[in-house]
Write a protein that holds these residues in place. Structure first.
Motif, PDB file in Angstrom:
ATOM      1  N   ILE A   1       0.835  -1.186   0.000  1.00 16.26           N
ATOM      2  CA  ILE A   1       0.000   0.000   0.000  1.00 16.26           C
ATOM      3  C   ILE A   1       0.877   1.246   0.000  1.00 16.26           C
ATOM      4  CG2 ILE A   1      -1.759   1.276   1.272  1.00 16.26           C
ATOM      5  CD1 ILE A   1      -2.699  -1.361  -0.004  1.00 16.26           C
ATOM      6  N   GLY A   2       0.525   2.203  -0.847  1.00 15.60           N
ATOM      7  CA  GLY A   2       1.298   3.435  -0.951  1.00 15.60           C
ATOM      8  C   GLY A   2       2.166   3.490  -2.195  1.00 15.60           C
ATOM      9  N   TYR A   3       2.272   2.352  -2.900  1.00 17.06           N
ATOM     10  CA  TYR A   3       3.083   2.295  -4.117  1.00 17.06           C
ATOM     11  C   TYR A   3       2.188   1.966  -5.313  1.00 17.06           C
ATOM     12  CZ  TYR A   3       6.986   2.161  -0.871  1.00 17.06           C
ATOM     13  OH  TYR A   3       7.867   2.467   0.125  1.00 17.06           O
ATOM     14  N   THR A   4       2.585   2.451  -6.486  1.00 22.01           N
ATOM     15  CA  THR A   4       1.777   2.241  -7.699  1.00 22.01           C
ATOM     16  C   THR A   4       2.540   1.528  -8.808  1.00 22.01           C
ATOM     17  OG1 THR A   4       2.428   4.445  -8.503  1.00 22.01           O
ATOM     18  CG2 THR A   4       0.364   4.286  -7.242  1.00 22.01           C
ATOM     19  N   HIS A   5       3.876   1.493  -8.720  1.00 24.64           N
ATOM     20  CA  HIS A   5       4.688   0.863  -9.768  1.00 24.64           C
ATOM     21  C   HIS A   5       5.835   0.092  -9.133  1.00 24.64           C
ATOM     22  CE1 HIS A   5       2.735   3.106 -13.047  1.00 24.64           C
ATOM     23  NE2 HIS A   5       2.793   4.156 -12.246  1.00 24.64           N
ATOM     24  N   TRP A   6       6.192  -1.029  -9.783  1.00 24.44           N
ATOM     25  CA  TRP A   6       7.373  -1.762  -9.352  1.00 24.44           C
ATOM     26  C   TRP A   6       8.627  -1.036  -9.807  1.00 24.44           C
ATOM     27  CZ3 TRP A   6       6.326  -5.141  -5.835  1.00 24.44           C
ATOM     28  CH2 TRP A   6       5.120  -5.860  -5.868  1.00 24.44           C
ATOM     29  N   HIS A   7       9.705  -1.237  -9.085  1.00 24.34           N
ATOM     30  CA  HIS A   7      10.982  -0.636  -9.466  1.00 24.34           C
ATOM     31  C   HIS A   7      11.418  -1.164 -10.831  1.00 24.34           C
ATOM     32  CE1 HIS A   7      15.012   0.950  -9.210  1.00 24.34           C
ATOM     33  NE2 HIS A   7      15.505  -0.258  -9.423  1.00 24.34           N
TER      34      HIS A   7
ATOM     35  N   LYS B   1       4.050   6.333  -7.052  1.00 25.42           N
ATOM     36  CA  LYS B   1       5.299   6.072  -6.330  1.00 25.42           C
ATOM     37  C   LYS B   1       5.805   4.678  -6.657  1.00 25.42           C
ATOM     38  CE  LYS B   1       7.210   6.381  -1.634  1.00 25.42           C
ATOM     39  NZ  LYS B   1       6.855   6.593  -0.203  1.00 25.42           N
ATOM     40  N   ARG B   2       7.094   4.581  -6.979  1.00 21.22           N
ATOM     41  CA  ARG B   2       7.710   3.288  -7.268  1.00 21.22           C
ATOM     42  C   ARG B   2       8.124   2.578  -5.980  1.00 21.22           C
ATOM     43  NH1 ARG B   2      10.369   6.387 -11.309  1.00 21.22           N
ATOM     44  NH2 ARG B   2       9.813   5.788 -13.439  1.00 21.22           N
ATOM     45  N   VAL B   3       8.052   1.243  -6.005  1.00 21.86           N
ATOM     46  CA  VAL B   3       8.601   0.451  -4.906  1.00 21.86           C
ATOM     47  C   VAL B   3      10.117   0.582  -4.955  1.00 21.86           C
ATOM     48  CG1 VAL B   3       8.862  -1.870  -3.951  1.00 21.86           C
ATOM     49  CG2 VAL B   3       6.683  -1.182  -4.991  1.00 21.86           C
ATOM     50  N   PRO B   4      10.764   0.985  -3.860  1.00 20.02           N
ATOM     51  CA  PRO B   4      12.216   1.172  -3.871  1.00 20.02           C
ATOM     52  C   PRO B   4      12.947  -0.143  -4.163  1.00 20.02           C
ATOM     53  CG  PRO B   4      11.217   2.138  -1.912  1.00 20.02           C
ATOM     54  CD  PRO B   4      10.173   1.297  -2.555  1.00 20.02           C
ATOM     55  N   PRO B   5      14.121  -0.066  -4.775  1.00 24.08           N
ATOM     56  CA  PRO B   5      14.903  -1.292  -5.020  1.00 24.08           C
ATOM     57  C   PRO B   5      15.298  -1.943  -3.698  1.00 24.08           C
ATOM     58  CG  PRO B   5      16.220   0.682  -5.440  1.00 24.08           C
ATOM     59  CD  PRO B   5      14.800   1.137  -5.262  1.00 24.08           C
ATOM     60  N   GLY B   6      15.190  -3.247  -3.630  1.00 25.36           N
ATOM     61  CA  GLY B   6      15.548  -3.961  -2.412  1.00 25.36           C
ATOM     62  C   GLY B   6      14.504  -3.908  -1.320  1.00 25.36           C
ATOM     63  N   TYR B   7      13.338  -3.367  -1.616  1.00 25.02           N
ATOM     64  CA  TYR B   7      12.279  -3.242  -0.602  1.00 25.02           C
ATOM     65  C   TYR B   7      11.802  -4.628  -0.171  1.00 25.02           C
ATOM     66  CZ  TYR B   7       8.003  -1.555   1.656  1.00 25.02           C
ATOM     67  OH  TYR B   7       7.013  -1.274   2.564  1.00 25.02           O
ATOM     68  N   ASN B   8      11.660  -4.840   1.121  1.00 24.17           N
ATOM     69  CA  ASN B   8      11.191  -6.124   1.649  1.00 24.17           C
ATOM     70  C   ASN B   8       9.669  -6.182   1.536  1.00 24.17           C
ATOM     71  OD1 ASN B   8      10.743  -8.526   2.999  1.00 24.17           O
ATOM     72  ND2 ASN B   8      10.986  -7.597   5.036  1.00 24.17           N
ATOM     73  N   LEU B   9       9.187  -6.885   0.527  1.00 26.84           N
ATOM     74  CA  LEU B   9       7.746  -6.962   0.302  1.00 26.84           C
ATOM     75  C   LEU B   9       7.057  -7.870   1.306  1.00 26.84           C
ATOM     76  CD1 LEU B   9       7.817  -7.437  -3.586  1.00 26.84           C
ATOM     77  CD2 LEU B   9       7.447  -5.309  -2.331  1.00 26.84           C
TER      78      LEU B   9
END
Length: 251
Positions: A92-98, A110-118
């Motif tokens: 939640i809070g993100y709209t696109h994958w890195h 907002k993109r999911v940051p690289p290395g983000y722990n999903l």
């Protein structure tokens, strides 16, 4: 299944939503219990161990197991919802994958940051809460109610073990000596009887923001919310009575 295609009644979905919203803050309290960083607030005295072997290990197996169980329960139901309702899991809070989208993003994207722990418990709980109706329409979701509530209740008993004392005085004294964040104080207040029935989320936030209850001295981790001695908030609640017309808004 009900006429609106829900396997879970709407009033039960509301209960699940309340519980899911509690989980992110509860995970912080669990992390304190996990590393035994709550030992100074939960234990009296300053006794030092006589021998190094007496020093307790800075780890709680019960807290670790409870956290893993809750994570497994939430992950299981996120997967079930995605598979049956044809949804994609994105925090939640993100709209696109890195790396998925090339070009400038709109202000609300907002993109999911690289290395983000999903695969983390707070994000799973937020996703399920956002897709609550989809959860209710997932086959077998009636068992999700007890799965989630039971897993959360185990964590509550670990984080706030002495608040389950049968004696009201003992329960209140246990609460007073403990350090928690605002969400934790709100949850504990439900166990403290009629005198604190209006010590809800808005009331706790108001007392803390107005300075009637001061933050507990740390040090705390920078990413944790402000912590308070529960007794200070309880005292502030009684010292500054709520005007009658605001009592319904305090929950």
């Amino acid at each position: 299944m009900s006429v609106d295609h829900l396997y879970i009644p709407r009033h039960t979905l509301k209960l699940i939503s309340t519980t899911l919203r509690e989980i992110p803050e509860l995970c912080i309290d669990l992390e304190i219990a996990l590393t035994k960083q709550d030992r100074l607030s939960m234990r009296g005295g300053n006794r030092r161990p006589k021998r190094p072997s007496e020093q307790p290990l800075p780890f709680s197996e019960d807290a670790s197991e409870a956290g893993e169980t809750l994570h497994h329960v939430l992950g299981t139901w996120v997967r079930a919802v995605c598979e049956q309702r044809d949804l994609e899991y994105m925090p939640i809070g993100y709209t696109h994958w890195h790396g998925e989208f090339v070009g400038p993003l709109r202000p609300d994207e907002k993109r999911v940051p690289p290395g983000y722990n999903l695969d983390n418990t707070p994000d799973l709980s937020k996703w399920l809460n956002r897709h609550l109706i989809s959860l209710g329409m997932t086959e077998g979701a009636d068992t999700a109610v007890n799965d989630i509530l039971d897993a959360v209740e185990v964590i509550r008993r670990i984080v706030w073990p002495r608040f389950r004392e049968p004696d009201n005085t003992a329960r209140t004294e246990a609460a007073r000596a403990t350090v928690l964040n605002q969400a934790g104080i709100t949850a504990v207040a439900r166990e403290l009887g009629d005198e604190y029935r209006h010590l809800g989320a808005r009331r706790v936030k108001y007392l803390c923001e107005q300075g009637y209850a001061r933050p507990a001295p740390g040090p705390w981790r920078p990413d944790w919310p402000t912590m308070y001695v529960v007794g200070d908030v309880m005292d502030a609640h009684l010292a500054h009575p709520i005007r009658p017309r605001h009592t319904k808004e305090s929950a």
